[in-house]
Design a protein around this motif. Structure first.
Motif, PDB file in Angstrom:
ATOM      1  N   THR A 214      63.360   1.171  14.299  1.00 26.20           N
ATOM      2  CA  THR A 214      63.033  -0.240  14.053  1.00 26.20           C
ATOM      3  C   THR A 214      61.630  -0.598  14.524  1.00 26.20           C
ATOM      4  OG1 THR A 214      63.936  -0.893  16.200  1.00 26.20           O
ATOM      5  CG2 THR A 214      65.446  -0.969  14.313  1.00 26.20           C
ATOM      6  N   GLN A 215      60.829   0.396  14.956  1.00 31.37           N
ATOM      7  CA  GLN A 215      59.557   0.113  15.611  1.00 31.37           C
ATOM      8  C   GLN A 215      58.338   0.323  14.725  1.00 31.37           C
ATOM      9  OE1 GLN A 215      61.426   2.809  16.227  1.00 31.37           O
ATOM     10  NE2 GLN A 215      62.131   2.875  18.329  1.00 31.37           N
ATOM     11  N   ALA A 216      58.476   0.374  13.417  1.00 30.42           N
ATOM     12  CA  ALA A 216      57.335   0.657  12.533  1.00 30.42           C
ATOM     13  C   ALA A 216      56.202  -0.342  12.748  1.00 30.42           C
ATOM     14  CB  ALA A 216      57.771   0.660  11.070  1.00 30.42           C
ATOM     15  N   GLU A 217      56.532  -1.615  12.794  1.00 28.93           N
ATOM     16  CA  GLU A 217      55.493  -2.639  12.948  1.00 28.93           C
ATOM     17  C   GLU A 217      54.786  -2.506  14.299  1.00 28.93           C
ATOM     18  OE1 GLU A 217      55.036  -7.264  11.651  1.00 28.93           O
ATOM     19  OE2 GLU A 217      56.954  -6.678  12.527  1.00 28.93           O
ATOM     20  N   GLU A 218      55.530  -2.262  15.352  1.00 30.53           N
ATOM     21  CA  GLU A 218      54.967  -2.069  16.693  1.00 30.53           C
ATOM     22  C   GLU A 218      54.057  -0.842  16.722  1.00 30.53           C
ATOM     23  OE1 GLU A 218      56.555  -1.199  21.242  1.00 30.53           O
ATOM     24  OE2 GLU A 218      58.005  -1.724  19.693  1.00 30.53           O
ATOM     25  N   ALA A 219      54.474   0.240  16.079  1.00 29.97           N
ATOM     26  CA  ALA A 219      53.669   1.458  16.036  1.00 29.97           C
ATOM     27  C   ALA A 219      52.363   1.219  15.277  1.00 29.97           C
ATOM     28  CB  ALA A 219      54.458   2.599  15.401  1.00 29.97           C
ATOM     29  N   VAL A 220      52.442   0.567  14.131  1.00 26.95           N
ATOM     30  CA  VAL A 220      51.237   0.272  13.344  1.00 26.95           C
ATOM     31  C   VAL A 220      50.268  -0.575  14.166  1.00 26.95           C
ATOM     32  CG1 VAL A 220      50.364  -0.956  11.306  1.00 26.95           C
ATOM     33  CG2 VAL A 220      52.354   0.556  11.105  1.00 26.95           C
ATOM     34  N   GLU A 221      50.783  -1.557  14.883  1.00 26.37           N
ATOM     35  CA  GLU A 221      49.922  -2.399  15.723  1.00 26.37           C
ATOM     36  C   GLU A 221      49.234  -1.572  16.806  1.00 26.37           C
ATOM     37  OE1 GLU A 221      52.441  -5.562  17.145  1.00 26.37           O
ATOM     38  OE2 GLU A 221      52.572  -6.466  15.150  1.00 26.37           O
ATOM     39  N   LEU A 222      49.972  -0.673  17.460  1.00 29.15           N
ATOM     40  CA  LEU A 222      49.373   0.171  18.500  1.00 29.15           C
ATOM     41  C   LEU A 222      48.303   1.080  17.901  1.00 29.15           C
ATOM     42  CD1 LEU A 222      49.271   1.386  21.391  1.00 29.15           C
ATOM     43  CD2 LEU A 222      50.991   3.037  20.597  1.00 29.15           C
ATOM     44  N   TYR A 223      48.634   1.804  16.860  1.00 25.82           N
ATOM     45  CA  TYR A 223      47.704   2.776  16.292  1.00 25.82           C
ATOM     46  C   TYR A 223      46.435   2.097  15.775  1.00 25.82           C
ATOM     47  CZ  TYR A 223      51.952   5.705  16.299  1.00 25.82           C
ATOM     48  OH  TYR A 223      53.094   6.385  16.650  1.00 25.82           O
ATOM     49  N   THR A 224      46.575   0.971  15.084  1.00 28.34           N
ATOM     50  CA  THR A 224      45.383   0.307  14.534  1.00 28.34           C
ATOM     51  C   THR A 224      44.557  -0.363  15.633  1.00 28.34           C
ATOM     52  OG1 THR A 224      46.669  -1.662  13.924  1.00 28.34           O
ATOM     53  CG2 THR A 224      46.323   0.021  12.213  1.00 28.34           C
ATOM     54  N   ARG A 225      45.162  -0.650  16.758  1.00 26.88           N
ATOM     55  CA  ARG A 225      44.407  -1.194  17.899  1.00 26.88           C
ATOM     56  C   ARG A 225      43.624  -0.094  18.618  1.00 26.88           C
ATOM     57  NH1 ARG A 225      48.363  -2.846  21.170  1.00 26.88           N
ATOM     58  NH2 ARG A 225      48.066  -1.239  22.648  1.00 26.88           N
ATOM     59  N   LEU A 226      44.191   1.098  18.716  1.00 27.23           N
ATOM     60  CA  LEU A 226      43.563   2.185  19.464  1.00 27.23           C
ATOM     61  C   LEU A 226      42.398   2.850  18.741  1.00 27.23           C
ATOM     62  CD1 LEU A 226      46.618   4.011  21.050  1.00 27.23           C
ATOM     63  CD2 LEU A 226      44.892   2.635  22.213  1.00 27.23           C
ATOM     64  N   PHE A 227      42.493   2.995  17.438  1.00 29.27           N
ATOM     65  CA  PHE A 227      41.450   3.681  16.685  1.00 29.27           C
ATOM     66  C   PHE A 227      40.409   2.673  16.205  1.00 29.27           C
ATOM     67  CE2 PHE A 227      44.850   6.699  16.675  1.00 29.27           C
ATOM     68  CZ  PHE A 227      44.224   7.937  16.681  1.00 29.27           C
ATOM     69  N   ASN A 228      39.134   3.046  16.363  1.00 28.24           N
ATOM     70  CA  ASN A 228      38.046   2.150  15.966  1.00 28.24           C
ATOM     71  C   ASN A 228      38.007   1.912  14.469  1.00 28.24           C
ATOM     72  OD1 ASN A 228      37.069   1.748  18.582  1.00 28.24           O
ATOM     73  ND2 ASN A 228      35.861   3.624  18.491  1.00 28.24           N
ATOM     74  N   ASN A 229      38.191   2.943  13.701  1.00 27.21           N
ATOM     75  CA  ASN A 229      38.132   2.849  12.256  1.00 27.21           C
ATOM     76  C   ASN A 229      39.569   2.786  11.732  1.00 27.21           C
ATOM     77  OD1 ASN A 229      37.377   2.944   9.578  1.00 27.21           O
ATOM     78  ND2 ASN A 229      36.917   5.134   9.591  1.00 27.21           N
ATOM     79  N   ALA A 230      40.159   1.597  11.803  1.00 31.86           N
ATOM     80  CA  ALA A 230      41.575   1.439  11.437  1.00 31.86           C
ATOM     81  C   ALA A 230      41.794   0.100  10.745  1.00 31.86           C
ATOM     82  CB  ALA A 230      42.442   1.530  12.688  1.00 31.86           C
ATOM     83  N   ARG A 231      42.808   0.075   9.922  1.00 29.19           N
ATOM     84  CA  ARG A 231      43.182  -1.187   9.278  1.00 29.19           C
ATOM     85  C   ARG A 231      44.647  -1.136   8.870  1.00 29.19           C
ATOM     86  NH1 ARG A 231      43.869  -1.302   3.968  1.00 29.19           N
ATOM     87  NH2 ARG A 231      43.266   0.502   2.757  1.00 29.19           N
ATOM     88  N   THR A 232      45.254  -2.293   8.829  1.00 30.41           N
ATOM     89  CA  THR A 232      46.613  -2.392   8.318  1.00 30.41           C
ATOM     90  C   THR A 232      46.546  -2.644   6.816  1.00 30.41           C
ATOM     91  OG1 THR A 232      46.682  -4.744   8.851  1.00 30.41           O
ATOM     92  CG2 THR A 232      47.596  -3.237  10.471  1.00 30.41           C
ATOM     93  N   GLY A 233      47.602  -2.256   6.143  1.00 30.04           N
ATOM     94  CA  GLY A 233      47.655  -2.429   4.690  1.00 30.04           C
ATOM     95  C   GLY A 233      48.785  -3.367   4.309  1.00 30.04           C
ATOM     96  N   LYS A 234      49.499  -2.996   3.287  1.00 30.76           N
ATOM     97  CA  LYS A 234      50.573  -3.833   2.757  1.00 30.76           C
ATOM     98  C   LYS A 234      51.857  -3.638   3.543  1.00 30.76           C
ATOM     99  CE  LYS A 234      48.660  -4.045  -1.818  1.00 30.76           C
ATOM    100  NZ  LYS A 234      48.854  -3.881  -3.246  1.00 30.76           N
ATOM    101  N   VAL A 235      52.617  -4.713   3.624  1.00 27.40           N
ATOM    102  CA  VAL A 235      53.915  -4.696   4.306  1.00 27.40           C
ATOM    103  C   VAL A 235      54.983  -5.112   3.300  1.00 27.40           C
ATOM    104  CG1 VAL A 235      55.308  -5.740   6.139  1.00 27.40           C
ATOM    105  CG2 VAL A 235      52.883  -5.226   6.550  1.00 27.40           C
TER     106      VAL A 235
END
Length: 157
Positions: free
Chosen positions: A12-33
């Motif tokens: 159930t943690q997909a959204e939490e994981a995406v938030e962590l990963y995109t916060r940690l990496f400089n060249n990151a972005r979220t896409g479609k949900v």
């Protein structure tokens, strides 16, 4: 859109994981949900899938339930240019997870990562087998990589 993208199955943690990963990496972005609707199987309105990008690599995260777990048999290698980058990613990815030898860690979601200096391959494949062996011995003694320590082993006479 890239032709092949890693698809990560979370409980159930997909959204939490995406938030962590995109916060940690400089060249990151979220896409479609995409969210679950009336038909389920997840709760209506909860995240079903979320796409994101890290350093030009597309990923898709799924909230699919507890049936499947991550394994260290598949990991993501992150090649870092500086010790500061290694330190930043090491702290952020290992928080709530566990660390292992040679730059391996498992994050709090169970995803395995290898946080390595980009120079490591060059040092380990040096034409001088003694230099390469010294680097290997130094590497085997490290949990989080220390670039200066690897270079010191390489230069040791």
């Amino acid at each position: 859109m890239q032709k092949i993208a890693p698809f990560l199955w979370f409980d159930t943690q997909a959204e939490e994981a995406v938030e962590l990963y995109t916060r940690l990496f400089n060249n990151a972005r979220t896409g479609k949900v995409a969210r679950y609707g009336e038909a389920g199987p997840g709760p209506k309105g909860s995240v079903m899938t979320a796409s994101f990008e890290l350093e030009g690599q597309e990923f898709i995260a799924l909230n699919g339930g507890p049936m499947f777990k991550f394994s260290p048999a598949i990991s993501f290698v992150v090649r870092c240019e500086t010790q500061a980058e290694i330190d930043h990613l090491w702290v952020g990815l290992s928080e709530g997870g566990s660390t292992q030898q040679c730059g391996w860690l498992t994050d709090r979601f169970g995803v395995s990562w290898q946080v390595v200096p980009s120079v490591l391959e060059k040092l380990l494949t040096d034409p001088d087998p003694q230099r390469a062996q010294r680097v290997m011995q130094a590497m085997l003694g490290m949990v989080k990589f220390d670039i200066a320590g690897l270079h010191a082993a390489y230069e040791k006479s």
